[in-house]
Design an enzyme around this catalytic site. Structure first.
Site, PDB file in Angstrom:
ATOM      1  CG  HIS A  33      -1.859   1.106   1.356  1.00 26.61           C
ATOM      2  ND1 HIS A  33      -1.778   2.051   2.343  1.00 26.61           N
ATOM      3  CD2 HIS A  33      -2.931   1.422   0.589  1.00 26.61           C
ATOM      4  CE1 HIS A  33      -2.774   2.910   2.191  1.00 26.61           C
ATOM      5  NE2 HIS A  33      -3.489   2.553   1.148  1.00 26.61           N
ATOM      6  CG  HIS A  75      -3.432   8.998  -0.575  1.00 26.40           C
ATOM      7  ND1 HIS A  75      -4.182   9.864   0.189  1.00 26.40           N
ATOM      8  CD2 HIS A  75      -4.159   7.857  -0.666  1.00 26.40           C
ATOM      9  CE1 HIS A  75      -5.306   9.278   0.547  1.00 26.40           C
ATOM     10  NE2 HIS A  75      -5.319   8.057   0.041  1.00 26.40           N
TER      11      HIS A  75
END
Ligand code: G3P
Ligand code: CA
Length: 302
Positions: A33, A75
């Protein structure tokens, strides 16, 4: 400070990446991740390198698009949290900056600011990677789990991503390859991808608490090969219902070994983790429950 000319994209791919991919193709998959983002600044080459060294099967990218139409890996849709540099270039929405402006920003020092125990010379002067640079660096043998983060119907992120994948030789997966998975919270974005490139495997993300009932899963199965729910929303019923529709279940984001084991016991097919090495250990003796070959007829994959 890095810029286009000093981008690590021209560096050799670390030899550790050559072994990327699960030793056992039937094992639940380890999705790094934002890389191995517990131990390196998220969405940087050190983070991806470390994820692969730790045994991640996939490295994850979150995509944003710049004002001049370049897909970059970051992100947040704003720069404040992870970018440092001149205010005019390195604060505010990514969508309002050109790539040239983003070249003035570095995305490593915030990590050391947050945890002084994590100081590492390798985290100095790290640029925001473009998706093209990621594909150039890691090549066609690494598995990518790419999120279209904030799709804008007018920005054509889907077309831009498909063009990059095509250039990298990853745009037209054959024989049901899942070397590249594309994920999004946006069903519209995934449906658009599906219409543009039906063979590209897609995963529908759902937000914490969002219902994933039979009707929702039926709809998702029309265009996706999997679902990515928040880990807290996963139970045996959801896993069974997903598998009944040939949907893999990849929860996010799990770092605790006990939680990993509990999810693996429920039969999930892999998960997103900031600590890939922990999941590599936890998945031992946990076969992947969904047999993709048994679903080949249903979704065209194997
Ligand atoms: O893509 C799975 C997971 O990463 C979704 O959450 O906010 O970390 O992108 P987020
Ligand atoms: Ca993500």
């Amino acid at each position: 400070m890095s810029d286009a000319t000093t981008s690590p994209s021209t560096e050799a791919t670390p030899t550790s990446t050559e072994a990327a991919g699960p030793d056992d193709p039937d094992a639940p998959v380890v999705i790094g991740h934002r890389g191995a983002s517990a131990d390196a600044p998220e969405h940087t080459f050190p983070s991806y390198d470390l994820a692969l060294e730790q045994g991640a099967d996939y490295i994850e990218q979150d995509l944003q698009m710049t004002a001049d139409g370049v897909l970059v890996v970051l992100h947040d849709d704003v720069l404040r949290r992870t970018a440092r540099g001149p205010e005019g270039s390195c604060t505010g929405p990514v969508a309002e900056k050109t790539l040239d402006q983003l070249r003035y920003c570095e995305v490593g020092s915030w990590f050391e600011e947050a945890d002084p125990d994590q100081v590492d010379a390798a985290f100095a002067d790290l640029a925001i990677p473009t998706m093209e640079e990621v594909l150039d660096r890691y090549g066609p043998d690494v598995r990518y789990y790419i999120e279209i983060k904030a799709p804008d119907p007018d920005a054509d992120m889907e077309e831009a991503l498909l063009a990059l994948l095509e250039d990298a030789g990853l745009g037209s997966p054959e024989d049901g390859s899942r070397q590249v998975l594309v994920q999004s919270f946006s069903a519209d974005s995934l449906r658009r991808l599906r219409s543009l490139r039906p063979e590209l495997p897609l995963v529908q993300l759902t937000r914490a608490g969002e219902p994933l009932d039979a009707a929702a899963l039926d709809q998702i199965a029309e265009y996706a090969v999997g679902v990515g729910p928040a880990a807290a929303d996963v139970d045996a019923e959801l896993v069974e219902a997903g598998h009944a529709r040939c949907l893999v279940v990849h929860p996010y984001t799990v770092d605790d070994p006990a939680e990993m084991t509990a999810l693996l016991d429920l039969g999930v097919d892999g998960m997103f983790t900031n600590t890939p090495d922990t999941l590599v250990d936890a998945r031992e003796d946990h076969p992947a429950p969904l047999d993709p070959e048994g679903c080949a007829e249903a979704d065209g994959s194997s």
